[in-house]
Design a protein around this motif. Structure first.
Motif, short mmCIF file in Angstrom:
data_model
loop_
_atom_site.label_atom_id
_atom_site.label_comp_id
_atom_site.label_asym_id
_atom_site.label_seq_id
_atom_site.Cartn_x
_atom_site.Cartn_y
_atom_site.Cartn_z
N GLU A 165 0.92 -1.15 -0.14
CA GLU A 165 0.04 -0.22 -0.06
C GLU A 165 0.90 1.35 0.12
N CYS A 166 0.58 2.32 -1.00
CA CYS A 166 1.41 3.41 -1.17
C CYS A 166 0.70 4.49 -0.38
N SER A 167 1.34 5.45 0.10
CA SER A 167 0.76 6.51 0.90
C SER A 167 0.59 8.00 0.01
N CYS A 168 1.05 7.75 -1.30
CA CYS A 168 1.03 8.80 -2.07
C CYS A 168 -0.43 9.27 -2.26
N SER A 169 -0.59 10.52 -2.55
CA SER A 169 -2.05 11.15 -2.85
C SER A 169 -1.89 12.39 -3.83
N THR A 210 4.98 11.27 -11.13
CA THR A 210 4.61 9.82 -11.18
C THR A 210 5.24 9.41 -9.72
N CYS A 211 4.39 8.60 -9.02
CA CYS A 211 4.95 8.31 -7.78
C CYS A 211 6.00 6.97 -8.10
N GLU A 212 7.42 7.23 -7.50
CA GLU A 212 8.39 6.12 -7.73
C GLU A 212 8.05 4.97 -7.10
N PHE A 213 7.34 4.94 -6.01
CA PHE A 213 6.84 3.58 -5.42
C PHE A 213 6.12 2.81 -6.09
N CYS A 214 4.78 3.36 -6.44
CA CYS A 214 3.46 2.65 -6.83
C CYS A 214 3.26 2.86 -8.50
N GLY A 215 4.02 3.95 -8.99
CA GLY A 215 3.83 3.99 -10.39
C GLY A 215 2.62 5.14 -10.80
ZN LIG Z 1 2.41 6.16 -4.69
#
Ligand SMILES: [Zn+2]
Length: 339
Positions: free
Chosen positions: A281-285, A313-318
């Protein structure tokens, strides 16, 4: 005779993606063990890195999950390597109580050359540098950071070194990563990533049994051994038992964490405790990324514009987020004209 069978009846099998705390009271040891399945596979499948990079990141993920879930805190635990090898950056972050995200950065040409030479062990891919382990409990709190040198060492040795330095607790760590093929109902095979890990620590009630000489504060001077400790017999036994773990066994879903613990420690009365589940689970928003962009200067905003838009683009989840440049124009004059 062992507590474990009773405990297993009460708690059931934790299964994949759940960290199982355990105690071996007869040996004054405590620890945690985990097998990662779907959660690990979904992170690695999304990134689709070359196999040696996936394998390395998987080891970091297991290690981070074992360490992160052992801390009594709320916030983030972040493990990050910065090294001079083909894989120069790995970041895994764990947010309490359960969320894990991770990514790797690597040089394609150097990685291909390393694979060509057969140098794909984690220590080959990382090279020399540091691993930083950070506990971040959010705004208004002090960040705690431990730095461990990486220099041809395995991640297991790095973790053991970290505990020696930071907590002065004798610790042994095992990590294993596997890729298994399962027959699909439609015929053919699907490969998926799995991993397993176990950390055990020696925590006798009488602290003098740890027999650790005082360490100088902070990092040790160059060339000084961390410590020469004459291990207690109980701790030697724990280490010897942990050393018998085969990589294949550690990641094997047919074995599972509880069966492994039973095999290792049943003669000493091992007990397991309720497990802590972990998930991909990624915490980006949008809001968080907007906050970051809001701190950019007008020039930085201008440099981020491509085809009239800002895309992050979030590096973690794309996940890709798109913004109108005018959202970040403090003067409200709209974006500068592109030449
Ligand atoms: Zn993310």
């Amino acid at each position: 005779m062992s507590d474990l069978s009773g405990s297993l009846g009460e708690l059931g099998f934790a299964g994949d993606d759940a960290v199982v705390p355990f105690a071996v009271e007869g040996l004054d040891a405590r620890g945690r063990a985990v097998q990662l399945g779907p959660m690990l596979d979904s992170i690695l499948a999304r990134h689709a890195y070359p196999e040696p990079v996936s394998r390395l990141l998987a080891e970091m993920i297991v290690l981070t999950v074992l360490l992160g879930t052992s801390l009594k805190f709320q916030g983030k635990f972040i493990a990050q390597t910065q090294t001079d090898g083909p894989v120069d950056l790995l970041v895994v972050d764990f947010s309490t109580p359960s969320d894990v995200r991770a990514y790797a950065r690597f040089d394609e040409a150097r990685l291909a050359a390393a694979v060509e030479r057969g140098e794909t062990e984690p220590e080959d891919l990382l090279g020399s540098g540091v691993m930083a382990l950070t506990v971040d409990q959010g705004a208004h709190t002090q960040r705690y950071q431990g730095i461990v040198e990486l220099n041809g060492t395995t991640l297991e040795e790095v973790a053991e070194g970290y505990f020696r330095q930071s907590e002065q607790i004798p610790t042994t760590v095992r990590l294993a990563v596997a890729r298994i093929a399962r027959r699909e109902e439609t015929g053919g095979f699907r490969e998926s990533w799995r991993a397993g890990g176990l950390v055990a620590q020696f925590l006798p009630e009488a602290p003098e049994r740890m027999r650790l000489p005082d360490l100088p504060g902070g990092d040790l001077p160059e060339g000084v051994e961390a410590f020469e400790f004459e291990p207690d017999d109980a701790w030697l036994e724990v280490r010897a038992l942990v050393d018998t773990i085969e990589d294949s066994e550690l990641a094997d879903p047919e074995v599972g964490v509880e069966r492994l613990l039973f095999r290792l420690f049943h003669e000493r009365g091992v007990r397991v405790f309720p497990s802590d589940g972990v998930r991909d689970e990624c915490s980006c928003s949008r809001e968080r990324i907007r906050d970051v962009l809001s701190s950019f200067t007008a020039t930085e905003i201008e440099e981020s514009i491509e085809d009239g838009r800002i895309e992050v683009t979030c590096e973690f989840c794309g996940e890709a987020y798109e913004f109108e440049p005018s959202e970040f124009d403090p003067e409200g004059e709209g974006p500068a004209e592109e030449a």
